[in-house]
Every structure is written in C-alpha cells, then in structure tokens.
Scaffold this active site. Structure first.
Site, mmCIF file in Angstrom:
data_model
loop_
_atom_site.group_PDB
_atom_site.id
_atom_site.type_symbol
_atom_site.label_atom_id
_atom_site.label_comp_id
_atom_site.label_asym_id
_atom_site.label_seq_id
_atom_site.Cartn_x
_atom_site.Cartn_y
_atom_site.Cartn_z
ATOM 1 N N LYS A 76 0.843 -1.203 0.000
ATOM 2 C CA LYS A 76 0.000 0.000 0.000
ATOM 3 C C LYS A 76 0.876 1.250 0.000
ATOM 4 C CE LYS A 76 -3.908 1.891 2.680
ATOM 5 N NZ LYS A 76 -4.767 1.658 3.870
ATOM 6 N N SER A 151 -9.819 1.416 2.900
ATOM 7 C CA SER A 151 -8.939 2.215 2.069
ATOM 8 C C SER A 151 -7.883 1.400 1.323
ATOM 9 C CB SER A 151 -8.224 3.274 2.913
ATOM 10 O OG SER A 151 -7.365 2.656 3.853
ATOM 11 N N SER A 175 -10.052 -0.829 7.107
ATOM 12 C CA SER A 175 -9.405 -0.645 5.800
ATOM 13 C C SER A 175 -8.622 -1.836 5.267
ATOM 14 C CB SER A 175 -8.467 0.560 5.842
ATOM 15 O OG SER A 175 -9.210 1.743 5.769
#
Lengths: 485, 95
Positions: A76, A151, A175
């Site tokens: 990420k 997310s 997330s």
C-alpha cells in the site's frame, strides 16, 4: 507450464525453495500480469527495475532459510519506502520521496522479499471504496463496475488479480478487512502495537495498524510473522518476543468458545449476509467449537465514536502538510498564511478536508468536552463490552461487512451511508483488538462475502487457527475471470 | 445543534484550509448530516465513565534524550518545494 502466479504465497515459496521457479522468473511473471492489468488502476508506482535487480541478486546467492525467499511484493502506498515515491493517495504528497524506510516494510525486505510497486489507496486511508484517491478509482477484479473496498483498495485488487503474491495494508476502521471481504481474500488487523507504525503515513494514531492481506490463512500467518515485531521507534510498539504464527498454525479448534454478538444483526442487512453467518456458525460448531450468545451493548455507538476520535487525530496529524518541508505547495497566496491555506485546499481532496474540519471542530475551544471527551468515554464503554465478553469466550464470529462490494459512485454523495459500511469493523479498532476477515461465500450476484473473527489482545494465533480450520471446511474458491487482460 | 456557514468558515480558518464560496453550501449540508449521526452519543449517560486515553495496558516508554541521527540536511531539503542551499524557503513574513 501452469500459471506460477495463480497460487498461494505458501505454494510460491515452496516452488522457489525447491527451485521449480527462480525469483527472476517469478518477478517477470508478476510484471507481465501488472502490465496487462492497467484497467484495474491498482498501482500508483511500479518499481520493476529494482525488483528485477533484487531477484537477480537472490538467484545468484539464494538464502532459502528466510520467511519470504526471493518474493516480490507490492505494498500500500501509505508505507514510506526509501527512495521510492510515497503518495498516501494524495495530491499533497505527489512528489514525496522518503529518505527512510518504514519498519514494517523493512521487516519484509529483511525476510527476503523486495518491492514490486506501490498500491493505490484512499487519500490518507480515509475512505471505504478507494474513490477518494487522487490517483483515480481502483476496480475490483470481481466485476468492472465494483469498488475494491477501501482504504486498502489497491492492495485488495492487486492481490485478487494475481498482481502480487501477498500484500500489506493499514486498518484504522476496517481498511484491511472490508476490502478483503469485497475481493474474497484474507485480511488481518493485528492487535494495536503488534506492528510498528513507524514510517507509515499517519491517519489516526490511536487506531492505525498495519496488517497482511493474503489469499489464504497460512499466507496470512507467514506475512504477519515477517512484518510484526517490537520497534523502539514506535512508542506504542509492544515489547514481546516474535511469534512463529505459521509454524504454530493448527486446525484443531475443539472446545473453543465462540461468541455470537446479537448486536451485529442490523436492520436492512441482506439475507445472504445473515445466511452466511449461520453457515459459519455451523462449520465451527461441527468442528467442535461451542457457540455462545453474547451481547456487546454499545456496538451501535462505535461508528459515531469513531467519527469523532479518528478525525480529531487526523486533523492533528495532517497539520504537518504545510507546503514548506515536503510535498505540494500552491503557487497562489501572497503571504505565509495564505500559502498554507491554498496549499492545503489544493493539496487535499474533499473527504480529507471534511474530516480535518470535523476534527478541528470537535477539538476546538468550547466543544472539546461535548465531543472529544464524550467519545473517549464511550470508547471506554466499547472496550469494556469486549473485556467483559472475553472473560467467557475465546473469539467472536461476525459478518465482516453489511453487504458485498457496491458499485462505483453508489455511495459517494452520502458520506454517512459510506461510513456505515464499516459498522462491523470499527469497534475492533476502538478496542485495539486483533480481527481477521476470511472469505466465506458469495451473494446472489456471485460477489464474495467475508466473516470476521475477533480475538483478545495478542491472540492472533488463536484467530488464525480458527480461520485455518474454517478455511479447510468452508469450500470457498475465489472464481475470478481475468476479464481485464 | 447545527453548523452554519459562518461557523464552517471559521473552522476552516483554524484548520488553514481555504474553502471556495461555491462549496460552502454542500460542505455545510454534509457536515451537518455527519454531526447529526455523531450526536447519537448524547443518548448515553457517561457521567461516571473515565475517558479512555490509551488502548495499551502499559504506559509509553521514554528513551534517553540523545542524538541518534543527523547530518542529512541535503536529504531532507531534497523534498522541499522551495529551498536554498541550507534552508526551507517561505513567502516573506516580515517586511
């Protein structure tokens, strides 16, 4: 030859160890997959040259005793990576090149893996659909109109599409677990303090935790083992010996007590989610676990509490983006204050601005007691609900999300309806507990759905074991057609 | 309670974010719906509850106050949108 990327991390590691595949061939196969999956928009940055050089280095001098020998990994874009651009999905960091490496990624590299690229995410991890990213929507491999969750949406999309053998995300209110549920993959949010937060772009410091996202429970144990561990640089890091989660993985769950909280049956929940929960209960019961009805009475107050605590911390954390030391700076503004205001207005997206304003307001003079202090008190009650329940049970089973992946654009005009997506995941962050989302089935439209296992603090091994036993008996197979290539 | 446009402009000023006049309307609507949702907490009596200030069971560690890093000015300045050789540069503050 069969597709070397369409396998679990554990199988891939075995193939590298037994020299069925070299690190270089493996890396090349992922690069090919990534290049043919541009439609998914899962990547913000790719580091192919770096990956190929590292793979070559590994093949010339292999060390098979490492946890992740010669494994390319995309992560990420919230983890700072030395000399590789780190955007946090934001325009305000569109040119930020960290001079340091986050502890969690450093731990992964020290275990034998190397960086393949940086994955798209909601801006500063604020979002549940990856639609707040400055770098565009990410598409769920499950269907071309579906969000991948958020997310960590680039992470879930890339994992499900075989663009990385495993990945890591961060979870402040769901997330990791919600995108895992939306893509039929496994995601674990560890106990607060198990993985270092050092070098992760901060959102809400008392809630943020990094964790693995993988195809199987075993993979999840391997990744957690590699990334976790005490770190002096994070004052909230827990000082304990590193656990060997993958070696200690067991599928015997006989006699374990599984709590079923009645408050997780919410209004308007699709029938399939309820049916899936029933199916999960039955599987665990058939494996010898004992189901116990429990009550977590303050569950409905978790989201309102979260939407005070998280924005408050975010407004403070994001004060650092001033256009002076790093990141974007507006060319408008005639004095220093105006430069700040224009920089932050042009650099942040709408959702981030909304949350900074909420946070600034709830912390402002005259409102602090009514909002922030109140939220901290309710957070205490939510934690106490869990503490009380865990006196009589080993783990809790709930659905991961109230629905399967929704369509792009479906919830963007109504922030509260977007927030409600995290209704089952947020309480865990407030209480600092570990929780796992594991794929369990599909709904009528064949979209994956997940179940969540919540454990006591530092009881990751137990929820991994339950997940491992569940996985073997659930019969879920992620049927994703590669329509994008 | 409800947030009016003036209040929102004031909070935006505190947060150092300029808000377009055209966007104030929709921002007001969104923030009010969020605060309506948040204010469910008022249903709960929390008079006797201690606020939770840390999720950890132990208190934060302290470390020795000594230099462990440094002499990396060049590296740090490299990310600055505007810098001369030694300093971050900002718009003129004092005439």
């Amino acid at each position: 030859m069969t597709d070397i990327t369409n396998q679990s991390l554990n199988e891939i590691i075995e193939n590298v160890k037994t020299k069925k595949v070299s690190s270089t061939d493996l890396t090349k196969a992922y690069i090919k997959n990534i290049e043919s999956a541009k439609k998914l928009n899962a990547f913000v940055t790719t580091t192919f040259e770096h990956a190929l050089a590292k793979a070559k280095q590994f093949d010339n001098k292999p060390n098979f005793d490492q946890l992740l020998p010669g494994i390319p990994l995309a992560v990420k874009d919230l983890f700072c990576t030395e000399n590789t651009k780190t955007t946090a999905g934001s325009n305000i960091l569109n040119n930020f090149i960290p001079s340091y490496e986050s502890t969690v990624t450093k731990n992964l590299w020290d275990s034998g893996s190397f960086l393949l690229g940086k994955l798209n995410c909601d801006e500063f991890a604020m979002g549940s659909s990856n639609e707040t990213s400055h770098y565009g929507n990410v598409i769920n491999p499950v269907g071309d109109k579906l969000v991948p969750g958020g997310s960590s949406g680039g992470s879930s999309s890339a994992l499900a599409a075989d663009l990385t053998p495993a990945t890591i995300g961060t979870d402040t209110g769901g997330s990791i677990r919600q995108p895992a549920s939306f893509t039929g993959t496994v995601g674990l949010k560890p106990t607060y303090g198990l993985c270092s937060r050092w070098g992760i772009v901060a959102f809400a410091s008392s809630l943020d935790q990094a964790g693995p996202m993988t195809k199987t429970i075993k993979d999840c144990a391997i990744m957690l083992e590699a990334m976790s561990g005490f770190d002096e640089k994070d004052s909230t890091s827990i000082n304990k010996k590193k656990d060997q989660y993958s070696k200690n993985l067991k599928d015997n769950i006989k006699g374990l007590k599984i709590g079923i909280p009645k408050e997780y049956r919410v209004d308007n929940m699709p029938k399939e989610v309820d049916e899936l929960w029933e199916k999960g209960k039955k599987i665990l019961k058939d494996l010898g676990a004992q189901l116990i009805d429990i009550s977590l009475p303050h569950t409905k107050y978790a989201l309102p509490t979260y939407y005070i605590v998280a924005p408050a911390e975010a407004s403070s954390n994001l004060a650092r983006y001033d256009g002076v030391r790093y990141g974007y700076r507006s060319t408008q503004g005639k004095d220093l204050i105006e430069m700040y205001e224009k920089t932050r207005s042009e650099g942040f997206g709408d959702e981030v601005k909304r949350r900074i304003l909420i946070g600034t307001y709830v912390l402002s003079s005259g409102y602090y007691d009514a909002y922030y202090l109140k939220a901290q008190k309710v957070r205490q009650l939510i934690k106490k609900d869990f503490d009380d329940s865990f006196k009589k049970i080993d783990a809790i089973l709930t659905p991961s999300t109230p629905s399967s992946a929704f369509k792009i654009g479906e919830k963007t005009n109504d922030p509260v309806s977007m927030y409600l997506n995290d209704i089952f995941t947020v309480p865990v962050n407030l209480a600092g507990l570990p929780a796992l989302s594991m794929p369990a089935g599909v709904d009528k439209q064949s979209h994956p759905l997940g179940l969540q296992l919540i454990g006591k603090a530092l009881d990751e091994q137990k929820i991994l074991n339950i997940g491992y036993a569940f996985e073997k008996n659930c019969g879920f197979k992620n049927e994703i057609k590669k329509w994008w290539s | 309670m409800s947030l009016d446009k003036e209040k929102i402009k004031h909070v935006a000023k505190l947060a150092r974010i300029s808000v377009d006049e055209a966007k104030v309307e929709s921002l007001t609507k969104d923030l009010n719906s969020i605060f309506k949702f948040i204010e469910q907490l008022n249903e709960l009596n929390t008079d006797k509850v201690e606020p939770l200030t840390s999720i950890l069971n132990h208190s934060l560690r302290s470390r020795k106050d000594e230099i462990s890093d440094g002499k990396i000015r060049e590296k740090i300045l490299k990310n600055s949108p505007k810098a001369n050789e030694e300093f971050f540069v900002v718009p003129k503050v004092v005439e």
